[in-house]
Design an enzyme around this catalytic site. Structure first.
Site, PDB file in Angstrom:
ATOM      1  CG  ASP A 101      -2.037   1.182   1.189  1.00  0.00           C
ATOM      2  OD1 ASP A 101      -2.792   1.080   0.216  1.00  0.00           O
ATOM      3  OD2 ASP A 101      -1.909   2.200   1.976  1.00  0.00           O
TER       4      ASP A 101
ATOM      5  CD  GLU B 113      -1.863   6.331   2.622  1.00  0.00           C
ATOM      6  OE1 GLU B 113      -2.562   7.076   2.091  1.00  0.00           O
ATOM      7  OE2 GLU B 113      -2.463   5.199   3.148  1.00  0.00           O
TER       8      GLU B 113
ATOM      9  CG  ASP C 259      -8.227  18.768  -0.355  1.00  0.00           C
ATOM     10  OD1 ASP C 259      -8.448  19.414   0.804  1.00  0.00           O
ATOM     11  OD2 ASP C 259      -8.805  19.075  -1.356  1.00  0.00           O
TER      12      ASP C 259
ATOM     13  CG  HIS D 143      -1.924  10.693   3.770  1.00  0.00           C
ATOM     14  ND1 HIS D 143      -1.226  11.936   4.412  1.00  0.00           N
ATOM     15  CD2 HIS D 143      -1.779  10.971   2.513  1.00  0.00           C
ATOM     16  CE1 HIS D 143      -0.983  12.703   3.470  1.00  0.00           C
ATOM     17  NE2 HIS D 143      -1.205  12.058   2.095  1.00  0.00           N
TER      18      HIS D 143
ATOM     19  CG  HIS E  44      -6.477   6.126   4.282  1.00  0.00           C
ATOM     20  ND1 HIS E  44      -6.803   4.954   3.447  1.00  0.00           N
ATOM     21  CD2 HIS E  44      -7.622   6.863   4.499  1.00  0.00           C
ATOM     22  CE1 HIS E  44      -8.181   4.869   3.247  1.00  0.00           C
ATOM     23  NE2 HIS E  44      -8.761   5.926   3.805  1.00  0.00           N
TER      24      HIS E  44
ATOM     25  CG  ASP F 289      -4.749   1.635   4.790  1.00  0.00           C
ATOM     26  OD1 ASP F 289      -5.141   1.417   5.809  1.00  0.00           O
ATOM     27  OD2 ASP F 289      -4.900   2.622   4.109  1.00  0.00           O
TER      28      ASP F 289
END
Length: 244
Positions: free
Chosen positions: A8, A10, A53, A58, A151, A156
């Site tokens: 995963d 970010e 945003d 995260h 997140h 994750d």
């Protein structure tokens, strides 16, 4: 053994082609659908500011990654961990695009679509028309989300590893009476001890008198000879898999 990497990421946004960059990557190693305990996790300096945003999703701020290594400084460790394993991600095209973009910037070979398994597509096949986000799948499969306030790549990846196991058939899939997990070897790798034939047969529990009574009973029921005796099998030679 099938080795897979649940991965995963970010990022600062949605598209590396418009200037977005990777800021975190987390990986979980699986062997035959079982986590081995080996993980890879790094924050990455994106060499740009992180939009507000994205921070809401995260929680990773410019301050948090300002001293983190740049991607070209972690690429060797990351790709050594991944090796030639299949990679698993939820909405895999997103993670693949960022990983391959960063690899290309470093002059490294990209991973390419065939190496990736998309759990979103697996879920959409199994649950057509239903919500199939990672959160929705965790709730459907009763995977605890207690750790997940925001997140995070490694969190994750851990959740996705559990979901992936369920999508592949659940915990029953790894129940194999021909083998058993006996522990972990060097580097956290799972070692499997196979069940073979019993090296020494169990001794009979019946007494000699009981065995003789059994043979006499068979002789009285079948006046000529028992089916077993007709095939040259005595009481003691009856295989353990045959009903006595």
């Amino acid at each position: 053994m099938a080795r897979e990497i649940v991965l995963d990421t970010e990022t600062t946004g949605f598209d590396p082609r418009t200037g977005d960059r990777l800021i975190e990557v987390g990986c979980i190693e699986l062997l035959d659908l079982l986590p081995t305990g080996r993980t890879f996790h790094r924050f990455v300096n994106p060499e740009r500011s992180i939009p507000a945003d994205a921070i809401k999703v995260h929680g990773i701020t410019d301050e948090k990654v300002k001293d983190a290594p740049k991607f070209h400084e972690i690429v060797d460790d990351l790709m050594d961990f991944v090796g030639d394993a299949q990679m698993i991600a939820h909405n895999a095209a997103f993670d693949r695009n960022f990983i391959d973009f960063e690899l290309n910037r470093c002059g490294r070979p990209i991973t390419g679509e065939p190496r990736w398994i998309d759990t979103l597509k697996l879920a959409q096949t199994r649950f057509p028309g239903m919500p199939n986000s990672l959160d929705a799948l965790c709730k459907r499969y009763k995977v605890s989300l207690v750790e997940r306030t925001l997140h995070g790549a490694l969190i994750d990846a851990r959740l996705l590893a559990e979901v992936y196991l369920e999508l592949r058939g659940g915990k029953e899939r790894v129940l194999d009476l021909s083998s058993a997990v006996s522990g972990r070897g060097p580097g956290g790798r799972i070692e499997v001890a196979a069940y073979g034939a019993r090296p020494r047969p169990l001794a009979p529990r019946s007494t000699e008198a009981e065995q003789a009574a059994h043979v006499a009973f068979l002789a009285s029921v079948l006046k000529d000879q028992s089916l077993w005796q007709a095939h040259g099998v005595t009481f003691l030679e009856i295989p353990a898999t045959q009903p006595a």
